[in-house]
Design an enzyme around this catalytic site. Structure first.
Site, PDB file in Angstrom:
ATOM      1  N   HIS A  52      -2.491  -8.353  16.105  1.00 42.82           N
ATOM      2  CA  HIS A  52      -1.926  -6.739  15.923  1.00 42.82           C
ATOM      3  C   HIS A  52      -1.979  -5.964  17.152  1.00 42.82           C
ATOM      4  CE1 HIS A  52      -5.588  -5.825  13.923  1.00 42.82           C
ATOM      5  NE2 HIS A  52      -5.677  -4.757  14.741  1.00 42.82           N
TER       6      HIS A  52
HETATM    7  P1  TYD Z   1      -7.455  -5.859  10.117  1.00 43.55           P
HETATM    8  O1  TYD Z   1      -7.824  -4.396  10.879  1.00 43.55           O
HETATM    9  O2  TYD Z   1      -6.098  -6.167   9.740  1.00 43.55           O
HETATM   10  O3  TYD Z   1      -8.656  -6.802  10.460  1.00 43.55           O
HETATM   11  P2  TYD Z   1      -8.529  -8.017  11.522  1.00 43.55           P
HETATM   12  O4  TYD Z   1      -7.702  -7.548  12.654  1.00 43.55           O
HETATM   13  O5  TYD Z   1      -9.838  -7.970  11.964  1.00 43.55           O
HETATM   14  O6  TYD Z   1      -8.008  -9.107  10.793  1.00 43.55           O
HETATM   15  O7  TYD Z   1      -8.098  -5.014   8.570  1.00 43.55           O
HETATM   16  C1  TYD Z   1      -8.202  -5.942   7.796  1.00 43.55           C
HETATM   17  C2  TYD Z   1      -8.324  -5.204   6.319  1.00 43.55           C
HETATM   18  O8  TYD Z   1      -9.182  -4.120   6.246  1.00 43.55           O
HETATM   19  C3  TYD Z   1      -7.029  -4.361   5.952  1.00 43.55           C
HETATM   20  O9  TYD Z   1      -6.462  -4.513   4.694  1.00 43.55           O
HETATM   21  C4  TYD Z   1      -7.327  -3.071   6.426  1.00 43.55           C
HETATM   22  C5  TYD Z   1      -8.851  -2.873   6.069  1.00 43.55           C
HETATM   23  N1  TYD Z   1      -9.363  -2.082   7.077  1.00 43.55           N
HETATM   24  C6  TYD Z   1      -9.879  -0.799   6.572  1.00 43.55           C
HETATM   25  O10 TYD Z   1      -9.617  -0.505   5.292  1.00 43.55           O
HETATM   26  N2  TYD Z   1     -10.508   0.251   7.421  1.00 43.55           N
HETATM   27  C7  TYD Z   1     -11.037  -0.060   8.575  1.00 43.55           C
HETATM   28  O11 TYD Z   1     -11.640   0.603   9.288  1.00 43.55           O
HETATM   29  C8  TYD Z   1     -10.257  -1.594   9.075  1.00 43.55           C
HETATM   30  C9  TYD Z   1     -10.510  -1.980  10.457  1.00 43.55           C
HETATM   31  C10 TYD Z   1      -9.753  -2.172   8.308  1.00 43.55           C
END
Ligand code: TYD
Length: 142
Positions: A52
């Site tokens: 993303h």
């Molecule tokens: P995401 O940023 O999509 O993780 P990655 O890019 O590492 O795969 O986040 C995964 C899940 O965690 C998503 O449901 C959002 C949640 N999240 C939070 O609630 N708070 C945060 O600070 C972060 C980074 C993610």
């Protein structure tokens, strides 16, 4: 917001017979104020994270333990960084598509972020990301 803005930043390392100590100060070592800290751990082998971009968020990514790769893409150029030390990290500017992979077993990925978690700051679709970049370029050209 080109990929050239994203770079490895070395952090201070205080080393003595009792081990190492590294610290990060907002605005001094990294070019933003830290509003949030999160970390990725227990990532299964072969799994990837990210895929993303963020519209405004700035991040600083450190391999606290183990190693992994960060692939960045500014819509024009791509660059791969291998992180494997706790005394340096990768600064990631806004509007940068990122993917983290090749996690070693036991790897811990620490992320210092410039803002709280905001779902509206994410772009999760690559085509939407490219369109947003184009719109920004057109706005700047006006
Ligand atoms: P995401 O940023 O999509 O993780 P990655 O890019 O590492 O795969 O986040 C995964 C899940 O965690 C998503 O449901 C959002 C949640 N999240 C939070 O609630 N708070 C945060 O600070 C972060 C980074 C993610």
């Amino acid at each position: 917001m080109s990929i050239e803005d994203c770079k490895i930043i070395s952090l201070p390392k205080i080393a003595d017979a009792k081990g190492n100590l590294t610290f990060v100060e907002s605005g001094r070592h990294i070019p933003f104020d830290i509003e949030r800290v999160y970390y990725l751990y227990d990532v299964p082998g072969g799994e990837d994270r990210g895929e993303h971009a963020h519209k405004t968020l700035r991040q600083f990514i450190v391999a606290m333990s183990g190693s992994f790769d960060v692939l960045l893409d500014d819509g024009t150029k791509k660059k791969k960084f291998h992180l494997n030390r706790a005394y340096y990290g990768l600064y990631v500017s806004p509007m940068m598509w990122r993917r983290l992979d090749n996690f070693s077993s036991g790897a811990v990925c620490l992320v210092l972020a410039s803002d709280f978690y905001k779902v509206e700051d994410y772009i999760r679709d690559y085509e939407t990301f490219l369109r947003a970049l184009k719109q920004r370029r057109q706005k700047r050209g006006r």
